[in-house]
Scaffold this motif. Structure first.
Motif, PDB file in Angstrom:
ATOM      1  N   LEU A 114      -9.462  -4.201  -4.264  1.00 54.52           N
ATOM      2  CA  LEU A 114     -10.632  -4.907  -3.694  1.00 54.52           C
ATOM      3  C   LEU A 114     -11.169  -4.207  -2.451  1.00 54.52           C
ATOM      4  O   LEU A 114     -12.309  -4.384  -2.045  1.00 54.52           O
ATOM      5  N   GLY A 115     -10.278  -3.444  -1.830  1.00 50.83           N
ATOM      6  CA  GLY A 115     -10.686  -2.754  -0.595  1.00 50.83           C
ATOM      7  C   GLY A 115     -10.810  -3.718   0.562  1.00 50.83           C
ATOM      8  O   GLY A 115     -11.616  -3.532   1.477  1.00 50.83           O
ATOM      9  N   GLY A 130      -0.919  10.471   1.991  1.00 52.32           N
ATOM     10  CA  GLY A 130      -1.799  10.235   3.160  1.00 52.32           C
ATOM     11  C   GLY A 130      -3.104   9.592   2.712  1.00 52.32           C
ATOM     12  O   GLY A 130      -3.367   9.415   1.521  1.00 52.32           O
ATOM     13  N   THR A 184     -12.087   1.346  -1.450  1.00 56.58           N
ATOM     14  CA  THR A 184     -10.816   1.406  -2.188  1.00 56.58           C
ATOM     15  C   THR A 184     -10.800   2.634  -3.118  1.00 56.58           C
ATOM     16  O   THR A 184     -11.861   3.107  -3.527  1.00 56.58           O
ATOM     17  N   THR A 185      -9.632   3.102  -3.421  1.00 63.23           N
ATOM     18  CA  THR A 185      -9.513   4.213  -4.383  1.00 63.23           C
ATOM     19  C   THR A 185      -8.768   3.748  -5.631  1.00 63.23           C
ATOM     20  O   THR A 185      -8.516   4.538  -6.529  1.00 63.23           O
ATOM     21  N   LYS A 186      -8.440   2.425  -5.599  1.00 61.01           N
ATOM     22  CA  LYS A 186      -7.653   1.894  -6.720  1.00 61.01           C
ATOM     23  C   LYS A 186      -8.576   1.247  -7.739  1.00 61.01           C
ATOM     24  O   LYS A 186      -9.554   0.565  -7.348  1.00 61.01           O
ATOM     25  N   LEU A 192      -6.817  -3.822   4.179  1.00 59.74           N
ATOM     26  CA  LEU A 192      -6.779  -3.234   5.518  1.00 59.74           C
ATOM     27  C   LEU A 192      -7.757  -3.954   6.464  1.00 59.74           C
ATOM     28  O   LEU A 192      -7.459  -4.149   7.646  1.00 59.74           O
ATOM     29  N   ASP A 231       4.810   6.201   5.714  1.00 59.40           N
ATOM     30  CA  ASP A 231       5.350   6.636   4.419  1.00 59.40           C
ATOM     31  C   ASP A 231       5.162   8.142   4.301  1.00 59.40           C
ATOM     32  O   ASP A 231       4.417   8.728   5.090  1.00 59.40           O
ATOM     33  N   ASN A 288       0.837  -1.210   0.000  1.00 53.61           N
ATOM     34  CA  ASN A 288       0.000   0.000   0.000  1.00 53.61           C
ATOM     35  C   ASN A 288       0.873   1.261   0.000  1.00 53.61           C
ATOM     36  O   ASN A 288       0.609   2.237  -0.713  1.00 53.61           O
TER      37      ASN A 288
HETATM   38  P1  ADP Z   1      -6.841  -1.899  -1.846  1.00 48.74           P
HETATM   39  O1  ADP Z   1      -5.343  -1.789  -1.679  1.00 48.74           O
HETATM   40  O2  ADP Z   1      -7.316  -3.067  -2.578  1.00 48.74           O
HETATM   41  O3  ADP Z   1      -7.484  -0.600  -2.268  1.00 48.74           O
HETATM   42  P2  ADP Z   1      -6.711  -1.706   0.969  1.00 48.74           P
HETATM   43  O4  ADP Z   1      -7.688  -2.058   2.015  1.00 48.74           O
HETATM   44  O5  ADP Z   1      -5.375  -2.254   1.152  1.00 48.74           O
HETATM   45  O6  ADP Z   1      -7.413  -2.105  -0.353  1.00 48.74           O
HETATM   46  O7  ADP Z   1      -6.654  -0.102   0.945  1.00 48.74           O
HETATM   47  C1  ADP Z   1      -7.748   0.663   0.903  1.00 48.74           C
HETATM   48  C2  ADP Z   1      -7.493   2.060   0.490  1.00 48.74           C
HETATM   49  O8  ADP Z   1      -6.770   2.767   1.503  1.00 48.74           O
HETATM   50  C3  ADP Z   1      -6.696   2.184  -0.701  1.00 48.74           C
HETATM   51  O9  ADP Z   1      -7.455   2.098  -1.903  1.00 48.74           O
HETATM   52  C4  ADP Z   1      -6.044   3.551  -0.538  1.00 48.74           C
HETATM   53  O10 ADP Z   1      -6.872   4.553  -1.077  1.00 48.74           O
HETATM   54  C5  ADP Z   1      -5.938   3.722   0.927  1.00 48.74           C
HETATM   55  N1  ADP Z   1      -4.537   3.499   1.416  1.00 48.74           N
HETATM   56  C6  ADP Z   1      -4.038   2.391   1.945  1.00 48.74           C
HETATM   57  N2  ADP Z   1      -2.780   2.557   2.323  1.00 48.74           N
HETATM   58  C7  ADP Z   1      -2.459   3.828   2.027  1.00 48.74           C
HETATM   59  C8  ADP Z   1      -1.246   4.630   2.173  1.00 48.74           C
HETATM   60  N3  ADP Z   1      -0.116   4.157   2.692  1.00 48.74           N
HETATM   61  N4  ADP Z   1      -1.288   5.926   1.754  1.00 48.74           N
HETATM   62  C9  ADP Z   1      -2.433   6.397   1.227  1.00 48.74           C
HETATM   63  N5  ADP Z   1      -3.586   5.710   1.059  1.00 48.74           N
HETATM   64  C10 ADP Z   1      -3.600   4.436   1.472  1.00 48.74           C
END
Ligand code: ADP
Length: 589
Positions: A548-549, A527, A542-544, A552, A523, A493
């Motif tokens: 899959l969201g 943020g 998720t923002t990707k 975490l 990191d 991430n």
């Molecule tokens: P995914 O990686 O599949 O999106 P995650 O649960 O790992 O699902 O993350 C969810 C969301 O949290 C991400 O889409 C991202 O927007 C945000 N995120 C996670 N880690 C970070 C990070 N280190 N810095 C900024 N945004 C983060």
């Protein structure tokens, strides 16, 4: 509603008995029936009481009659004995030598002497008068010779008793005295000498003393002659008259007086019997009343007992019904609950299976990303190994320094093979399905493994990774594979967030807090987006574009399973994820 009204009217037409049960007797008939029953009861009671009266009356009458008869027999006996005495006197005198001698000699002196004898005898025998009549009818001696009313000299040839005695030897006659006008019984007996009747001895018996004893006894005593006329009575006015007519309340007890043909009557009242019968009837009525009251009381008690028993039975029945219904409802609820529990357990099992599958899926997704880097990581040493091997192979063994070069190349090849082995072993461990057991895990090893698996990506993203030195002895309560999965996830991430950034940095720092260890993965990227932070650790956020969201969420669940926690901080300088882990107890020395 119509049915209900009809039912009510039917119910009203029936009478209820004492138990409240329905009797099939219409109310119209019930009243006359009750009146009839009442009349029958009263008649029965009257008849019963009349029976009691009659029985006791007859019984008492028998006793009274026996009493009266006893008394009558006593009076008859007294009378009879008195009469027998007077008879005896006449019998004795008729055979007396003085009397016979006087009659034979017909001398006045002897007559006077006999008179004196008769006078003495009379006082002893309590006769009214004793006298002797010669055959001509002339009275020659008499017990009252010295009195002005002397019979001596009087001629009684006309008297029936004289004539009958002269004719038959003996005669008895009840008659009035010619001089005294007093009634009496005349016992006449002929004086006989040598078959010749010289005269007659007469003993008159009067009944005044006996009659006097009959008066004032509460019952009348009569003696009637052969013709039925009254001879003896305490009431002189009734003498020589027929026996007075009896009322229906009087009892005539009759005793025969043998010899004279007389009858002794005792007229008594049945009052005593009636009194006894009335008393008995009253007692019976009283007893009946008492019995009735007792029966009514007993009946009432019985009814109350039956009613309360019925109420109790009804209450018990209702209670049992309630208990049965409640039990049924409870068993149904219990059954439903058991079913729910079973379903819940199944669901939980399915959920935990699902979660495990999710964790594995998430890991495999990470593995997919890791694999490209790892392949690069493997390709490079393999190409180097090939170059080193080819260089070694092209050396002429006789050439100078060839041996040393070959040996150096071979040792480099060995080192690289070790590194390749290490990478594939880490990859194999990571891809294994994690066990759910939580055990002491060396934190340093887990952190280094996850860095190793991400090494090529670190390079690709030009990220500088700083990691605090970690004590190799520091162990935390976790599952090695799952802890690595969380770290790989967080590092990936961070790399993705730092993509394209200049001076990209990731820092792993460690701090201890009592029995807890805090590992921070920070990191200097953009943020957390605010929409993600608002719903942090919520699935499918998720923002990707291909995200899959779930990463975490799974990391958060894994740390909770370890008894630890995962939290996040974010500001304009980057994002920081804090892993809180339980320190494992120190191993026994
Ligand atoms: P995914 O990686 O599949 O999106 P995650 O649960 O790992 O699902 O993350 C969810 C969301 O949290 C991400 O889409 C991202 O927007 C945000 N995120 C996670 N880690 C970070 C990070 N280190 N810095 C900024 N945004 C983060």
């Amino acid at each position: 509603m119509e049915f209900h009204t009809e039912k009510l009217s039917i119910v009203r037409n029936f009478a209820k008995d004492y138990d409240g049960r329905m009797l099939l007797v219409p109310r119209k008939i019930l009243l006359p029936l009750l009146v009839l029953a009442g009349l029958a009861c009263t008649a029965g009671l009257g008849l019963g009481l009349w029976g009691v009266y009659s029985l006791s009356y007859n019984g008492a009458l028998r006793i009274v009659s026996e009493d009266v008869e006893t008394r009558a027999r006593l009076r008859a006996a007294v009378l009879q004995s008195e009469m027998e005495r007077q008879t005896t006197v006449s019998l004795v005198l008729s055979d007396d030598s003085d009397v016979t001698a006087a009659l034979l000699s017909n001398r006045p002196a002897l007559y006077t002497s006999v008179s004196q004898k008769l006078e003495r005898l009379r006082t002893q025998t309590r006769s009214a008068v004793i006298y002797i009549i010669q055959a001509s009818g002339q009275t020659v001696s008499a017990s009252n010779w010295a009195l002005p009313v002397s019979f001596v000299g009087s001629n009684y040839s006309f008297r029936p008793y004289f004539r009958e005695a002269m004719a038959n030897g003996t005669a008895t006659q009840f008659a009035l005295g010619t001089v005294s006008r007093k009634p009496g019984l005349f016992f006449a007996r002929a004086v006989t000498a040598s078959g010749r009747r010289l005269g007659v001895v007469v003993v008159k018996m009067e009944f005044d003393p006996i009659e006097a004893t009959w008066g004032g006894l509460g019952e009348d005593t009569y003696v009637t002659g052969p013709t039925g006329e009254v001879f003896l009575t305490a009431h002189p006015e009734r003498r020589f008259k027929p026996l007075p007519a009896l009322t229906d309340r009087q009892i005539d007890t009759v005793i025969d007086l043998p010899g004279v043909g007389w009858k002794l009557h005792v007229i008594s009242s049945d009052q005593a019997a009636r009194d006894t019968a009335i008393a008995a009837t009253l007692t019976a009525a009283l007893a009946l009343g008492l019995l009735g009251t007792l029966s009514a009381w007993q009946w009432r008690r019985l009814r109350q007992r039956r009613q309360s028993a019925a109420r109790e039975a009804e209450y018990r029945e209702r209670l049992e019904r309630d208990v049965a219904t409640r039990t049924e409802a409870l068993s149904a609820t219990n059954e439903r609950l058991s079913k729910e529990v079973r379903e819940r357990r199944t669901a939980e099992r399915r959920l935990s299976r699902l979660q495990a599958d999710l964790v594995q899926a998430n890991k495999l997704a990470s593995l997919g990303q890791i694999t490209a880097g790892v392949a690069h990581e493997i390709n490079q040493p393999v190409a180097t190994i090939r170059v080193l091997a080819e260089t070694a192979a092209s050396q002429k063994p006789s050439a100078r320094g060839a041996k040393a070069l070959i040996a150096e190349n071979l040792s480099a090849i060995i080192r690289m093979c070790d590194r390749l082995g290490h990478i594939t072993s880490e990859l194999r461990t990571f891809s294994r399905k994690a066990s759910s057991d939580v055990e002491p895990v060396p934190l340093k090893e887990a952190v280094e493994s996850s860095i190793l698996l991400n090494e090529s990506r670190l390079r690709d993203h030009r990220v500088t990774l700083n990691c605090d030195p970690i004590d190799p002895a520091l162990r935390v309560m976790a599952s090695r594979v799952r802890l690595e999965q969380v770290l790989v996830n967080l590092l990936q991430n961070a790399f993705e967030a730092l993509d394209g950034a200049t001076d990209a940095q990731v820092r792993l720092s460690l701090s201890a807090d009592g029995d807890r260890v805090r590992l921070r993965v920070a990191d200097n990227g953009p943020g957390l987006p605010p929409e993600v932070q608002a719903q942090l650790f919520t699935p499918f956020v998720t923002t990707k574009p291909k995200g899959l969201g779930l990463g975490l969420v799974i990391a958060h669940d894994i740390l909770r399973d370890f008894g630890g926690a995962l939290s996040a901080e974010s500001d304009g300088t980057g994002a920081t994820f804090i892993l809180t882990l339980r320190k494992a107890p120190d191993p026994a020395p």
